[in-house]
Design an enzyme around this catalytic site. Structure first.
Site, PDB file in Angstrom:
ATOM      1  N   ARG A 256       2.274 -11.999   5.508  1.00 37.32           N
ATOM      2  CA  ARG A 256       3.724 -12.197   5.654  1.00 37.32           C
ATOM      3  C   ARG A 256       4.285 -11.595   6.938  1.00 37.32           C
ATOM      4  NH1 ARG A 256       6.304 -10.929  -0.103  1.00 37.32           N
ATOM      5  NH2 ARG A 256       8.170 -11.631   0.979  1.00 37.32           N
TER       6      ARG A 256
ATOM      7  N   ARG B 208      14.326  -2.034  -7.832  1.00 40.27           N
ATOM      8  CA  ARG B 208      12.876  -1.901  -7.983  1.00 40.27           C
ATOM      9  C   ARG B 208      12.464  -1.943  -9.447  1.00 40.27           C
ATOM     10  NH1 ARG B 208      10.529   0.205  -3.428  1.00 40.27           N
ATOM     11  NH2 ARG B 208       8.734  -0.935  -4.249  1.00 40.27           N
TER      12      ARG B 208
ATOM     13  N   LYS C 101       2.783   6.432   5.485  1.00 38.85           N
ATOM     14  CA  LYS C 101       2.011   5.195   5.266  1.00 38.85           C
ATOM     15  C   LYS C 101       1.605   4.524   6.582  1.00 38.85           C
ATOM     16  CE  LYS C 101       4.776   4.431   1.205  1.00 38.85           C
ATOM     17  NZ  LYS C 101       5.632   3.451   0.527  1.00 38.85           N
TER      18      LYS C 101
ATOM     19  N   PRO D 261       0.833  -1.205   0.000  1.00 41.27           N
ATOM     20  CA  PRO D 261       0.000   0.000   0.000  1.00 41.27           C
ATOM     21  C   PRO D 261       0.869   1.258   0.000  1.00 41.27           C
ATOM     22  CG  PRO D 261      -0.567  -1.453   1.842  1.00 41.27           C
ATOM     23  CD  PRO D 261       0.667  -1.993   1.213  1.00 41.27           C
ATOM     24  N   GLU D 262       0.492   2.215  -0.840  1.00 41.75           N
ATOM     25  CA  GLU D 262       1.185   3.497  -0.886  1.00 41.75           C
ATOM     26  C   GLU D 262       0.221   4.556  -0.352  1.00 41.75           C
ATOM     27  OE1 GLU D 262       3.122   4.127  -4.675  1.00 41.75           O
ATOM     28  OE2 GLU D 262       3.383   1.991  -4.971  1.00 41.75           O
TER      29      GLU D 262
END
Ligand SMILES: [Zn+2]
Length: 274
Positions: free
Chosen positions: A114, A264, A58, A2-3
């Site tokens: 996770r 990335r 975040k 999530p950003e």
């Protein structure tokens, strides 16, 4: 992961639907560790009323009437789900809050497949420290293109990597950084020392445009289906990706290039982004 638009969607929905509720019970799954420890966490949270829910970068902050905060970081696979029923098919539940307001009872679940996410108790001092860890957000109305340029140029790296550095600017993750660079027509490998006032202006307005669009579309849900809002529903921004996970450029139909930059996944149009 999530950003900003995803975390913003979650925190503003929680604020709307949880403020004024009292936490009447907290259950933590055995072997899951809240911070500082489960016993302290439960004791500090049980019986407290939720004043409001907000966001720092975040992180999602639930402010309690004890002036303490429960802070969640969703990391890779965390979710916050608000349910009408305690029993349903939600998987990977780590913490279950039972909340009540008048006759209304709801269940807030923190789930994490996770377990890279975090549920932490903070006081006001801790929240101040948290805020200081992050740079300003592109959506902060006070930020000028000149300041943005200074911030970007303070680190010698490529522009894509600088946009992802949360200490410089907070909120842009990999998805929105890729699409910001596309909208601004800036090549991801451009050195930060080459960012001119004109490029800074283009980048800042592109970042604002894509983040606002992402918020409007309630975030992006990728094929892994990890991001869901508090009602368990996916976002819609993935239908509007410019170059991220795309094959062809929406401007010129050129094939989108994919490279790894600082580890990335990086997508760009070799014609539009120079
Ligand atoms: Zn193109």
């Amino acid at each position: 992961m999530p950003e900003l638009p995803e975390v913003h969607t979650i925190s503003s929905d929680l604020d709307k639907h949880l403020s004024g509720f009292k936490i009447i019970d907290v259950e933590i799954t055995p072997k899951y560790n809240a911070v500082p420890d489960n016993k302290t966490f439960v004791k500090a949270v049980r019986g407290k009323k939720i004043k409001k829910v907000s966001r720092v970068a975040k992180n999602i902050l639930i402010e309690l009437d004890s002036d303490g905060y429960v802070v969640f970081h969703l990391a890779m696979t965390g979710r916050l789900l608000l349910r009408l029923n305690k029993q349903n098919e939600d998987k990977w539940v780590k913490i279950l809050f039972t909340v009540k307001k008048g006759e209304k009872v709801r269940y807030l679940k923190f789930t994490d497949m996770r377990t890279f996410g975090k549920a932490e108790l903070l006081d006001m001092e801790g929240v101040k420290k948290l805020i200081n860890k992050y740079g300003p957000e592109p959506l902060n109305e006070n930020i000028t293109p000149e300041e943005f340029m200074k911030i970007i140029r303070s680190k010698r790296t490529n522009i894509k990597n600088a946009l992802l550095d949360q200490q410089l600017m907070s909120g842009l993750g990999n998805i929105y950084a890729n699409d910001t660079l596309f909208i601004a027509r800036v090549h991801p490998e451009t050195k930060t020392s080459d960012i001119t006032p004109d490029l800074a202006q283009r980048l800042l307005s592109a970042a604002q445009e894509i983040l606002q669009e992402g918020i409007k579309n309630r975030g992006s849900t990728l094929p892994d289906k990890m991001y869901m809002d508090i009602f368990g529903k996916p976002g819609k921004q993935q239908d509007n990706f410019r170059v991220y996970m795309r094959e062809t450029c929406p401007n010129c139909s050129e094939k989108i290039e994919f490279i790894k930059l600082n580890g990335r996944g990086t997508y760009f149009c070799p014609t539009c982004q120079v």
